[in-house]
Design a protein around this motif. Sequence first.
Motif, PDB file in Angstrom:
ATOM      1  N   ASP A  62      48.383  55.371  40.690  1.00 36.15           N
ATOM      2  CA  ASP A  62      48.257  55.285  39.233  1.00 36.15           C
ATOM      3  C   ASP A  62      48.059  53.836  38.783  1.00 36.15           C
ATOM      4  O   ASP A  62      47.216  53.547  37.924  1.00 36.15           O
ATOM      5  N   CYS A  63      48.834  52.944  39.362  1.00 34.46           N
ATOM      6  CA  CYS A  63      48.735  51.529  38.989  1.00 34.46           C
ATOM      7  C   CYS A  63      47.345  50.975  39.313  1.00 34.46           C
ATOM      8  O   CYS A  63      46.741  50.262  38.500  1.00 34.46           O
ATOM      9  N   ARG A  64      46.867  51.298  40.494  1.00 40.75           N
ATOM     10  CA  ARG A  64      45.543  50.819  40.903  1.00 40.75           C
ATOM     11  C   ARG A  64      44.469  51.363  39.971  1.00 40.75           C
ATOM     12  O   ARG A  64      43.565  50.624  39.552  1.00 40.75           O
ATOM     13  N   ASN A  65      44.532  52.654  39.641  1.00 40.37           N
ATOM     14  CA  ASN A  65      43.523  53.243  38.755  1.00 40.37           C
ATOM     15  C   ASN A  65      43.584  52.654  37.351  1.00 40.37           C
ATOM     16  O   ASN A  65      42.552  52.416  36.722  1.00 40.37           O
ATOM     17  N   VAL A  66      44.785  52.421  36.845  1.00 37.43           N
ATOM     18  CA  VAL A  66      44.919  51.801  35.523  1.00 37.43           C
ATOM     19  C   VAL A  66      44.307  50.406  35.528  1.00 37.43           C
ATOM     20  O   VAL A  66      43.601  50.010  34.591  1.00 37.43           O
ATOM     21  N   LEU A  67      44.554  49.649  36.598  1.00 36.94           N
ATOM     22  CA  LEU A  67      43.998  48.298  36.712  1.00 36.94           C
ATOM     23  C   LEU A  67      42.476  48.341  36.696  1.00 36.94           C
ATOM     24  O   LEU A  67      41.830  47.646  35.899  1.00 36.94           O
ATOM     25  N   PHE A  68      41.899  49.156  37.573  1.00 36.95           N
ATOM     26  CA  PHE A  68      40.440  49.196  37.679  1.00 36.95           C
ATOM     27  C   PHE A  68      39.800  49.783  36.426  1.00 36.95           C
ATOM     28  O   PHE A  68      38.721  49.345  36.008  1.00 36.95           O
ATOM     29  N   GLN A  69      40.435  50.758  35.804  1.00 36.05           N
ATOM     30  CA  GLN A  69      39.873  51.339  34.584  1.00 36.05           C
ATOM     31  C   GLN A  69      39.945  50.352  33.422  1.00 36.05           C
ATOM     32  O   GLN A  69      39.053  50.323  32.568  1.00 36.05           O
ATOM     33  N   ALA A  70      40.976  49.536  33.394  1.00 32.87           N
ATOM     34  CA  ALA A  70      41.078  48.516  32.342  1.00 32.87           C
ATOM     35  C   ALA A  70      39.979  47.474  32.497  1.00 32.87           C
ATOM     36  O   ALA A  70      39.419  46.988  31.499  1.00 32.87           O
ATOM     37  N   ILE A  71      39.635  47.140  33.743  1.00 34.65           N
ATOM     38  CA  ILE A  71      38.548  46.186  33.971  1.00 34.65           C
ATOM     39  C   ILE A  71      37.214  46.834  33.615  1.00 34.65           C
ATOM     40  O   ILE A  71      36.360  46.224  32.968  1.00 34.65           O
ATOM     41  N   TRP A  72      37.021  48.093  34.021  1.00 33.19           N
ATOM     42  CA  TRP A  72      35.777  48.804  33.725  1.00 33.19           C
ATOM     43  C   TRP A  72      35.555  48.942  32.226  1.00 33.19           C
ATOM     44  O   TRP A  72      34.427  48.782  31.731  1.00 33.19           O
ATOM     45  N   LYS A  73      36.626  49.209  31.478  1.00 32.74           N
ATOM     46  CA  LYS A  73      36.510  49.387  30.033  1.00 32.74           C
ATOM     47  C   LYS A  73      36.540  48.063  29.278  1.00 32.74           C
ATOM     48  O   LYS A  73      36.556  48.040  28.059  1.00 32.74           O
ATOM     49  N   ARG A  74      36.580  46.950  30.026  1.00 31.89           N
ATOM     50  CA  ARG A  74      36.521  45.595  29.463  1.00 31.89           C
ATOM     51  C   ARG A  74      37.755  45.250  28.634  1.00 31.89           C
ATOM     52  O   ARG A  74      37.694  44.403  27.754  1.00 31.89           O
ATOM     53  N   ARG A  75      38.850  45.941  28.910  1.00 32.20           N
ATOM     54  CA  ARG A  75      40.111  45.597  28.263  1.00 32.20           C
ATOM     55  C   ARG A  75      40.806  44.470  29.021  1.00 32.20           C
ATOM     56  O   ARG A  75      41.629  43.754  28.455  1.00 32.20           O
ATOM     57  N   LEU A  76      40.476  44.336  30.287  1.00 28.11           N
ATOM     58  CA  LEU A  76      41.000  43.270  31.133  1.00 28.11           C
ATOM     59  C   LEU A  76      39.792  42.493  31.637  1.00 28.11           C
ATOM     60  O   LEU A  76      39.012  43.004  32.447  1.00 28.11           O
ATOM     61  N   ARG A  77      39.615  41.287  31.151  1.00 26.38           N
ATOM     62  CA  ARG A  77      38.392  40.529  31.407  1.00 26.38           C
ATOM     63  C   ARG A  77      38.581  39.600  32.605  1.00 26.38           C
ATOM     64  O   ARG A  77      39.133  38.508  32.477  1.00 26.38           O
ATOM     65  N   VAL A  78      38.120  40.073  33.748  1.00 33.52           N
ATOM     66  CA  VAL A  78      38.212  39.280  34.968  1.00 33.52           C
ATOM     67  C   VAL A  78      36.809  38.827  35.369  1.00 33.52           C
ATOM     68  O   VAL A  78      35.797  39.358  34.893  1.00 33.52           O
ATOM     69  N   ASP A  79      36.742  37.851  36.249  1.00 35.89           N
ATOM     70  CA  ASP A  79      35.474  37.308  36.713  1.00 35.89           C
ATOM     71  C   ASP A  79      34.867  38.255  37.741  1.00 35.89           C
ATOM     72  O   ASP A  79      35.352  38.358  38.871  1.00 35.89           O
ATOM     73  N   LEU A  80      33.816  38.950  37.361  1.00 37.46           N
ATOM     74  CA  LEU A  80      33.164  39.897  38.258  1.00 37.46           C
ATOM     75  C   LEU A  80      32.138  39.232  39.164  1.00 37.46           C
ATOM     76  O   LEU A  80      31.548  39.888  40.027  1.00 37.46           O
ATOM     77  N   PHE A  81      31.943  37.934  38.989  1.00 38.85           N
ATOM     78  CA  PHE A  81      31.042  37.191  39.854  1.00 38.85           C
ATOM     79  C   PHE A  81      31.765  36.622  41.074  1.00 38.85           C
ATOM     80  O   PHE A  81      31.177  35.890  41.860  1.00 38.85           O
ATOM     81  N   ARG A  82      33.043  36.950  41.190  1.00 33.42           N
ATOM     82  CA  ARG A  82      33.835  36.581  42.366  1.00 33.42           C
ATOM     83  C   ARG A  82      34.514  37.845  42.873  1.00 33.42           C
ATOM     84  O   ARG A  82      34.745  38.783  42.100  1.00 33.42           O
ATOM     85  N   PRO A  83      34.845  37.905  44.178  1.00 33.45           N
ATOM     86  CA  PRO A  83      35.498  39.109  44.704  1.00 33.45           C
ATOM     87  C   PRO A  83      36.776  39.431  43.939  1.00 33.45           C
ATOM     88  O   PRO A  83      37.603  38.554  43.696  1.00 33.45           O
ATOM     89  N   VAL A  84      36.911  40.667  43.524  1.00 35.46           N
ATOM     90  CA  VAL A  84      38.132  41.129  42.861  1.00 35.46           C
ATOM     91  C   VAL A  84      39.041  41.711  43.942  1.00 35.46           C
ATOM     92  O   VAL A  84      38.767  42.782  44.475  1.00 35.46           O
ATOM     93  N   LEU A  85      40.092  40.986  44.259  1.00 32.49           N
ATOM     94  CA  LEU A  85      41.010  41.373  45.326  1.00 32.49           C
ATOM     95  C   LEU A  85      42.365  41.693  44.707  1.00 32.49           C
ATOM     96  O   LEU A  85      42.967  40.844  44.045  1.00 32.49           O
ATOM     97  N   ILE A  86      42.838  42.891  44.934  1.00 35.22           N
ATOM     98  CA  ILE A  86      44.049  43.350  44.273  1.00 35.22           C
ATOM     99  C   ILE A  86      45.288  42.612  44.771  1.00 35.22           C
ATOM    100  O   ILE A  86      46.297  42.530  44.061  1.00 35.22           O
ATOM    101  N   ASP A  87      45.234  42.037  45.988  1.00 34.78           N
ATOM    102  CA  ASP A  87      46.382  41.303  46.518  1.00 34.78           C
ATOM    103  C   ASP A  87      46.171  39.795  46.467  1.00 34.78           C
ATOM    104  O   ASP A  87      46.845  39.034  47.152  1.00 34.78           O
ATOM    105  N   ARG A  88      45.223  39.365  45.646  1.00 35.75           N
ATOM    106  CA  ARG A  88      44.983  37.943  45.391  1.00 35.75           C
ATOM    107  C   ARG A  88      44.984  37.730  43.880  1.00 35.75           C
ATOM    108  O   ARG A  88      44.746  38.661  43.117  1.00 35.75           O
ATOM    109  N   PRO A  89      45.234  36.524  43.427  1.00 37.12           N
ATOM    110  CA  PRO A  89      45.199  36.278  41.976  1.00 37.12           C
ATOM    111  C   PRO A  89      43.850  36.662  41.381  1.00 37.12           C
ATOM    112  O   PRO A  89      42.797  36.340  41.938  1.00 37.12           O
ATOM    113  N   LEU A  90      43.892  37.394  40.281  1.00 38.94           N
ATOM    114  CA  LEU A  90      42.665  37.734  39.578  1.00 38.94           C
ATOM    115  C   LEU A  90      42.131  36.497  38.862  1.00 38.94           C
ATOM    116  O   LEU A  90      42.899  35.700  38.333  1.00 38.94           O
ATOM    117  N   ASN A  91      40.827  36.361  38.839  1.00 37.92           N
ATOM    118  CA  ASN A  91      40.204  35.209  38.190  1.00 37.92           C
ATOM    119  C   ASN A  91      39.768  35.567  36.775  1.00 37.92           C
ATOM    120  O   ASN A  91      39.057  36.561  36.583  1.00 37.92           O
TER     121      ASN A  91
END
Length: 360
Positions: free
Chosen positions: A311-340
């Motif tokens: 559930d946590c993983r899906n909420v994270l990825f869905q928030a990024i997909w819906k642009r509610r969580l704005r992370v750098d998509l031009f760099r690898p998005v790694l769930i066990d590394r700091p998000l950029n």
Amino acid sequence: MQTHFDLSQRQAISQVQWPQATDDMPRAKSRAKRAPNETRLRRVSKRQSNPTWDKDYIPSILAVRGEAPSISHALTITPEKLEGREVHLLSQAECSAAILGLYHPAVVGLQEQRAFSRTGGPHPLHNFKAASPVGLRPFSGIVDVADRLGYLDALSKVKIKDAAAPGGWRWVVFPFIGDLLWAMRTQDGRHYCLNWSVKDSEDAFKRPLECKRFVTPKGKLADGILVRHELERTYHQDAGIRTVFLAADAIDPHVCANLRTLFLAHRQSVSLSSAEQDELTERFKNCLESGAPAFELIVRLAGAGKYSVKDCRNVLFQAIWKRRLRVDLFRPVLIDRPLNPETQDVIEVYGDWFSEAEPC
């Protein structure tokens, strides 16, 4: 135990399983079935008699054996934005382009593998419920376009049975099939269409479609692929629709890989309430701002028995997909590394591809 989700590698979109044939047909026959013929013409005409924008839309070519090109990597995807309708794509390049388009918040509809009208027809948005019919220009038809450009000989033709015709048959133009036709909505509520012609690379737009070349009325030789591009652009231009010739390798590989993974999660069910999802998204925003890996928060919540890792993983990825969580998509998005944090907005970087008018 550490879980490593690496999005720098392309995530596979499940390809359709080809239905098994009852007997093995020779390769030549398989290719012949895909060539323009009366059966294909009638099938395309039936499916595309009045293309809709809802879940009942049927593309000209399905991602199934016997219809998709034999050398293609045909697949289907089911976007939430299109009511979970199966979208039929005929290549990995089309898939990458389609997912990028579906990520755009202004995209409200898609017609893939749409057939060009032979003799003219209404604007594609004429039956889009939310669009105003005012100012919509009709298609002139591919025959009219080819006649004006001097390319009538470039059109494929098939022989069909017709009892009323001399000899009991006649020749009919077989329509071109497009790649991706988007319905877009502007911020002020106005709608427009965009036609994307997709190839895997820029060079692919220069490869000849076939060996023969065409002679225009002015005596100029023209390669088949250049003729196709001019016909396609002019055909849509008649209806006020811009054509974008899009090379999929122009999409940043990290953007492509990240969007594919986000797309795979965007329709996954989540057992959390809306309020719980909002709260969790805010906590992921704190991770983004503080530089803490999202997985550290997920482990704490799952360890306390509050939420599941899934559930946590899906909420994270869905928030990024819906642009509610704005992370750098031009760099690898790694769930066990700091998000950029986002430094370049994908929508802005590729904004020209979504523009109603040609960029200056």
